[in-house]
Design an enzyme around this catalytic site. Structure first.
Site, PDB file in Angstrom:
ATOM      1  N   HIS A 279      53.928  12.238  48.858  1.00  0.00           N
ATOM      2  CA  HIS A 279      53.798  13.442  48.022  1.00  0.00           C
ATOM      3  C   HIS A 279      53.561  14.684  48.888  1.00  0.00           C
ATOM      4  O   HIS A 279      54.410  15.560  48.949  1.00  0.00           O
ATOM      5  CB  HIS A 279      52.726  13.309  46.941  1.00  0.00           C
ATOM      6  CG  HIS A 279      52.941  12.174  46.007  1.00  0.00           C
ATOM      7  ND1 HIS A 279      54.101  12.043  45.266  1.00  0.00           N
ATOM      8  CD2 HIS A 279      52.177  11.090  45.705  1.00  0.00           C
ATOM      9  CE1 HIS A 279      54.038  10.938  44.546  1.00  0.00           C
ATOM     10  NE2 HIS A 279      52.896  10.340  44.801  1.00  0.00           N
ATOM     11  N   ASP A 330      58.905   6.157  43.245  1.00  0.00           N
ATOM     12  CA  ASP A 330      57.519   6.185  42.797  1.00  0.00           C
ATOM     13  C   ASP A 330      57.339   5.471  41.458  1.00  0.00           C
ATOM     14  O   ASP A 330      57.455   4.253  41.380  1.00  0.00           O
ATOM     15  CB  ASP A 330      57.023   7.628  42.746  1.00  0.00           C
ATOM     16  CG  ASP A 330      55.508   7.730  42.640  1.00  0.00           C
ATOM     17  OD1 ASP A 330      54.829   6.680  42.659  1.00  0.00           O
ATOM     18  OD2 ASP A 330      54.981   8.853  42.546  1.00  0.00           O
TER      19      ASP A 330
END
Length: 458
Positions: A279, A330
């Site tokens: 991220h 993800d």
């Protein structure tokens, strides 16, 4: 020695050149010949359209696939979504986890992923007790990947606390509760002992890399970070961590440690060329410099980051500092490497009001050679002799790609194509997707059954 042969209508070579009529020969899962314009061997199978190296899903949570369509609409935040995820995590069994992970991984192969980095923090039974084999769920994920035809970087995740609250030296750990009890090993040393046994089980496997992960600085106390980093260094294994996904994560870290998550990881010896910051959405200029100096990877997951309202990360600044870009599905809200890659560029355009923040060559490297390397598969992601024999054929005549200029097929792939345009996938020399169909059969039906069963366990 069995030799397989293909001829590619168009293929992307390591130099970035797109060559025509590329003859490919494979033996024992490796390219032995990649020759543009060579004589076509008898029996070679033709791959039409554009042939790319295999792509890497560098950050995956396979069981999150069962949340698609159930958690996206309406108001809320990352933290309210997390509670829904915990609900699912709390009821999965070995019997329901295997078909769900297998179908999720097969969906990824259909999209062109030939390696998957599974950030695995589901370790123990639903009541938190250990299975007879403490790594049973790790073995389930390896089995699922093998049956789906994809290599796996199994990133065994250290997850020790439900958070850290201010108070005392380094804060006060919050005990794991509810579904989180499945995630924890009690101590970092106990985690290291368990994951060492897991790594030993696959020490001779060519299709499995056992790596390490720090779930986050809220789930692993500061005094345990060096244990995880030390295990990864000693094993020569990749090490990943969620980093600065949400502003609240940064605020809590400042309140307890007086610094950012990235700086805390650096202070405890976590950052290295083997490290991936997943991220990195809300990193500071100082954080970017530290990650770049370490030559760390940064894994952007834009389809999840926008779904969870995480924000837009500073990708150009991170790359300019020296970090290397990778991509992940993800939460598997979307499983499409082309969408992940272009979303990073398009989100950057929104935040900078400029176009062309990243070049196609940077996006493709993140999907291929750098993505695989971040998982420990350093010999994958390029079409050249000696590399792992992965091929992904993409139609240039679909309703999405038709009419694009013939001299820019990579741009067409990255900015117009979708996972639905993938026609054929070869992984380590094995044909896993042929004419748009996975060797396992109807993956949509597999997903439907696996997800329904997983939710029936409630």
């Amino acid at each position: 020695m069995d030799v397989s042969r293909w001829v590619c209508e168009l293929a992307v070579l390591p130099s970035g050149e797109v060559a025509r009529e590329v003859v490919v020969e494979v033996a024992d899962g490796r390219f032995t010949r990649v020759q543009p314009g060579g004589e076509v061997p008898v029996g070679a199978r033709r791959l039409r359209g554009l042939v790319l190296p295999g792509m890497a899903d560098a950050h995956s949570h396979a069981f999150h696939r069962a949340l698609r369509g159930r958690t996206h609409a309406g108001r809320g935040s990352f933290w309210t979504w997390r509670e829904q995820m915990y609900g699912l995590a709390g009821r999965l069994t070995t019997e329901t986890y295997l078909p769900l992970a297998r179908a999720a991984f097969a969906e990824g192969v259909l999209a062109g992923f030939t390696s998957v980095g599974e950030f695995a923090y589901l370790h123990h039974a639903p009541d938190g007790t250990r299975y007879a084999d403490p790594n049973e769920l790790g073995h389930v994920l390896v089995q699922a990947a093998r049956e789906a035809g994809v290599r796996i970087g199994l990133l065994d995740t250290c997850y020790l606390t439900g958070g850290v609250e201010p108070g005392g030296h380094g804060g006060t750990p919050v005990p794991l509760a509810g579904a989180q009890a499945r995630f924890g090993d009690g101590t970092a040393d106990a985690w290291a002992q368990r994951v060492s046994a897991l790594a030993s089980a696959y020490a001779d496997a060519d299709d499995v890399v056992v790596g390490a992960a720090i779930h986050s600085v809220r789930a692993v106390p500061a005094d345990a970070l060096a244990v995880v980093a030390g295990w990864a260094e000693d094993a020569g294994a990749p090490l990943h961590a969620h980093v600065s996904e949400q502003p609240a994560e940064n605020e809590a870290c400042h309140a307890i440690h007086g610094t950012t998550p990235t700086q805390l990881l650096y202070d405890h010896g976590v950052l290295s060329e083997q490290f991936t910051a997943v991220h990195a959405t809300h990193v500071t200029p100082e954080d970017r410099a530290v990650l770049g100096e370490a030559r760390a990877y940064v894994c952007f997951c834009p389809t999840t980051e926008r779904d969870l309202a995480d924000g837009i990360g500073p990708v150009r600044e991170l790359l300019d500092a020296g970090a290397r870009l990778t991509f992940g599905s993800d939460s598997r809200a979307v499983v499409d490497p082309f969408e992940e890659a272009r979303a990073v560029e398009l989100h950057a355009r929104l935040s900078t009001l400029q176009r062309g923040v990243l070049g196609s060559e940077e996006l493709l490297a993140g999907l291929t050679v750098d993505g695989h390397a971040s998982l420990g598969f350093v010999d994958a992601g390029r079409l050249e002799a000696g590399a792992r024999a992965d091929l992904v054929a993409l139609s240039l005549g679909s309703v999405r790609t038709a009419g694009a200029p013939a001299d820019a097929p990579v741009d067409t792939a990255l900015f117009a194509a979708s996972a639905a345009d993938v026609t054929d996938v070869v992984v380590d020399g094995r044909e896993v997707v042929v004419d748009g169909r996975h060797v396992l059969g109807d993956v949509a039906a597999m997903l439907t059954e696996a997800i329904a069963t997983a939710h029936q366990e409630a």
